[in-house]
Design a protein around this motif. Structure first.
Motif, PDB file in Angstrom:
ATOM      1  N   ASN A  52      13.616  12.389  -9.827  1.00  0.00           N
ATOM      2  CA  ASN A  52      13.700  13.660 -10.407  1.00  0.00           C
ATOM      3  C   ASN A  52      12.662  14.098 -10.866  1.00  0.00           C
ATOM      4  O   ASN A  52      12.565  14.845 -12.007  1.00  0.00           O
ATOM      5  CB  ASN A  52      15.045  13.882 -11.051  1.00  0.00           C
ATOM      6  CG  ASN A  52      16.459  13.724 -10.247  1.00  0.00           C
ATOM      7  OD1 ASN A  52      16.328  13.940  -9.227  1.00  0.00           O
ATOM      8  ND2 ASN A  52      17.314  13.094 -11.007  1.00  0.00           N
ATOM      9  N   GLU A  53      11.426  14.121 -10.137  1.00  0.00           N
ATOM     10  CA  GLU A  53      10.104  14.378 -10.841  1.00  0.00           C
ATOM     11  C   GLU A  53       9.439  15.736  -9.940  1.00  0.00           C
ATOM     12  O   GLU A  53       8.221  15.682 -10.166  1.00  0.00           O
ATOM     13  CB  GLU A  53       9.185  13.329 -10.667  1.00  0.00           C
ATOM     14  CG  GLU A  53       9.736  12.007 -11.622  1.00  0.00           C
ATOM     15  CD  GLU A  53       9.472  12.339 -13.156  1.00  0.00           C
ATOM     16  OE1 GLU A  53       9.123  13.316 -13.476  1.00  0.00           O
ATOM     17  OE2 GLU A  53      10.082  11.383 -13.597  1.00  0.00           O
ATOM     18  N   ALA A  54      10.135  16.357  -9.372  1.00  0.00           N
ATOM     19  CA  ALA A  54       9.845  17.623  -8.708  1.00  0.00           C
ATOM     20  C   ALA A  54       8.961  18.616  -9.435  1.00  0.00           C
ATOM     21  O   ALA A  54       8.000  18.902  -8.873  1.00  0.00           O
ATOM     22  CB  ALA A  54      10.896  18.363  -7.852  1.00  0.00           C
ATOM     23  N   GLU A  55       9.488  18.924 -10.718  1.00  0.00           N
ATOM     24  CA  GLU A  55       8.904  19.716 -11.657  1.00  0.00           C
ATOM     25  C   GLU A  55       7.478  19.139 -12.161  1.00  0.00           C
ATOM     26  O   GLU A  55       6.393  19.856 -12.227  1.00  0.00           O
ATOM     27  CB  GLU A  55       9.641  19.849 -12.906  1.00  0.00           C
ATOM     28  CG  GLU A  55       8.971  20.942 -13.768  1.00  0.00           C
ATOM     29  CD  GLU A  55      10.017  21.102 -15.038  1.00  0.00           C
ATOM     30  OE1 GLU A  55       9.662  21.544 -15.990  1.00  0.00           O
ATOM     31  OE2 GLU A  55      11.211  21.034 -14.823  1.00  0.00           O
ATOM     32  N   ASP A  79      10.821   7.102  -4.090  1.00  0.00           N
ATOM     33  CA  ASP A  79      11.746   8.012  -4.455  1.00  0.00           C
ATOM     34  C   ASP A  79      13.074   7.271  -4.897  1.00  0.00           C
ATOM     35  O   ASP A  79      13.843   6.608  -4.088  1.00  0.00           O
ATOM     36  CB  ASP A  79      12.236   9.176  -3.239  1.00  0.00           C
ATOM     37  CG  ASP A  79      13.132  10.117  -3.760  1.00  0.00           C
ATOM     38  OD1 ASP A  79      13.669   9.993  -4.946  1.00  0.00           O
ATOM     39  OD2 ASP A  79      13.243  10.998  -3.053  1.00  0.00           O
ATOM     40  N   SER A  82      16.498  10.472  -6.258  1.00  0.00           N
ATOM     41  CA  SER A  82      16.196  11.602  -6.563  1.00  0.00           C
ATOM     42  C   SER A  82      17.297  12.731  -6.220  1.00  0.00           C
ATOM     43  O   SER A  82      17.554  12.590  -4.952  1.00  0.00           O
ATOM     44  CB  SER A  82      14.963  12.390  -6.502  1.00  0.00           C
ATOM     45  OG  SER A  82      14.062  11.533  -7.085  1.00  0.00           O
ATOM     46  N   THR A  83      17.651  13.532  -7.094  1.00  0.00           N
ATOM     47  CA  THR A  83      18.787  14.919  -6.433  1.00  0.00           C
ATOM     48  C   THR A  83      17.988  16.027  -6.677  1.00  0.00           C
ATOM     49  O   THR A  83      18.728  16.966  -6.297  1.00  0.00           O
ATOM     50  CB  THR A  83      19.937  14.618  -7.690  1.00  0.00           C
ATOM     51  OG1 THR A  83      19.735  14.939  -8.724  1.00  0.00           O
ATOM     52  CG2 THR A  83      20.752  13.373  -7.255  1.00  0.00           C
ATOM     53  N   ASP A  84      16.874  15.918  -6.809  1.00  0.00           N
ATOM     54  CA  ASP A  84      15.928  17.357  -6.553  1.00  0.00           C
ATOM     55  C   ASP A  84      15.221  17.293  -5.611  1.00  0.00           C
ATOM     56  O   ASP A  84      15.211  16.423  -4.441  1.00  0.00           O
ATOM     57  CB  ASP A  84      15.304  17.555  -8.081  1.00  0.00           C
ATOM     58  CG  ASP A  84      14.189  16.538  -8.276  1.00  0.00           C
ATOM     59  OD1 ASP A  84      14.037  15.880  -7.324  1.00  0.00           O
ATOM     60  OD2 ASP A  84      13.370  16.637  -9.413  1.00  0.00           O
ATOM     61  N   ASP A  85      14.064  17.892  -5.462  1.00  0.00           N
ATOM     62  CA  ASP A  85      13.224  18.072  -4.186  1.00  0.00           C
ATOM     63  C   ASP A  85      11.841  17.164  -4.517  1.00  0.00           C
ATOM     64  O   ASP A  85      10.755  17.343  -3.944  1.00  0.00           O
ATOM     65  CB  ASP A  85      12.895  19.448  -3.946  1.00  0.00           C
ATOM     66  CG  ASP A  85      13.873  20.353  -3.642  1.00  0.00           C
ATOM     67  OD1 ASP A  85      14.941  19.767  -3.086  1.00  0.00           O
ATOM     68  OD2 ASP A  85      13.666  21.613  -3.930  1.00  0.00           O
ATOM     69  N   THR A  86      12.061  16.198  -5.132  1.00  0.00           N
ATOM     70  CA  THR A  86      11.056  15.326  -5.296  1.00  0.00           C
ATOM     71  C   THR A  86       9.880  14.945  -4.067  1.00  0.00           C
ATOM     72  O   THR A  86       8.889  15.048  -3.793  1.00  0.00           O
ATOM     73  CB  THR A  86      11.518  14.040  -5.987  1.00  0.00           C
ATOM     74  OG1 THR A  86      11.828  14.285  -7.249  1.00  0.00           O
ATOM     75  CG2 THR A  86      10.236  12.906  -6.081  1.00  0.00           C
TER      76      THR A  86
END
Length: 150
Positions: A52-55, A79, A82-86
């Motif tokens: 979860n490091e997309a940001e 990865d 991750s549940t985001d767009d990493t």
């Protein structure tokens, strides 16, 4: 009387530090770098466990893909569920910088008994990198939230 004595001792210590210790609180010390030209530069694999490091990846990954290291280096991003767009963000950054050949993204496997998440992700990244050509001589283990200088 005890408080006054403690206050005077404290004042004395601070006066000593401020006058005789030479700006001890300032952190201006920097290591000087020396440019050494090598005949050849060893291959390096940069291992990044990411969950979860997309940001933060736009700064981190960009700083690593823009390194001025003259030898071969590759980046392995693991990865770790991750549940985001990493993954999508990492691919987009590599494409934007025309560096898709430098970035390898792998998905972490199930956590074995006795392992912690980040260490397991790092182990998978190292194992993957050791199977690549050229085989890396050194590994840079870093987090997905660290921006590196060139």
């Amino acid at each position: 009387m005890i408080l006054l004595t403690l206050a005077l001792i404290s004042l004395g210590i601070w006066l000593y530090l401020l006058t005789f210790w030479g700006n001890f609180w300032r952190a201006e010390e920097r290591l000087e770098t020396q440019q050494v030209k090598l005949e050849s530069y060893p291959p390096i694999a940069i291992i990044i466990p990411a969950r979860n490091e997309a940001e933060l990846l736009p700064q981190t990954l960009r700083s690593l893909l823009l390194q001025d290291y003259p030898g071969d280096y590759s980046i392995v991003l693991i990865d770790d569920g991750s549940t985001d767009d990493t993954t999508q963000v990492a691919v987009a950054i590599a494409q934007e910088l025309s560096a898709t050949n430098k970035l390898k993204i792998i998905n972490s496997h199930a956590l074995p008994v006795g392992w912690t998440g980040k260490l397991w992700a790092i182990q998978q990244g190292i194992s993957y990198a050791q199977q690549q050509t050229p085989t890396p001589k050194y590994f840079l283990l870093t987090d997905a939230d660290i921006e590196h200088s060139k």
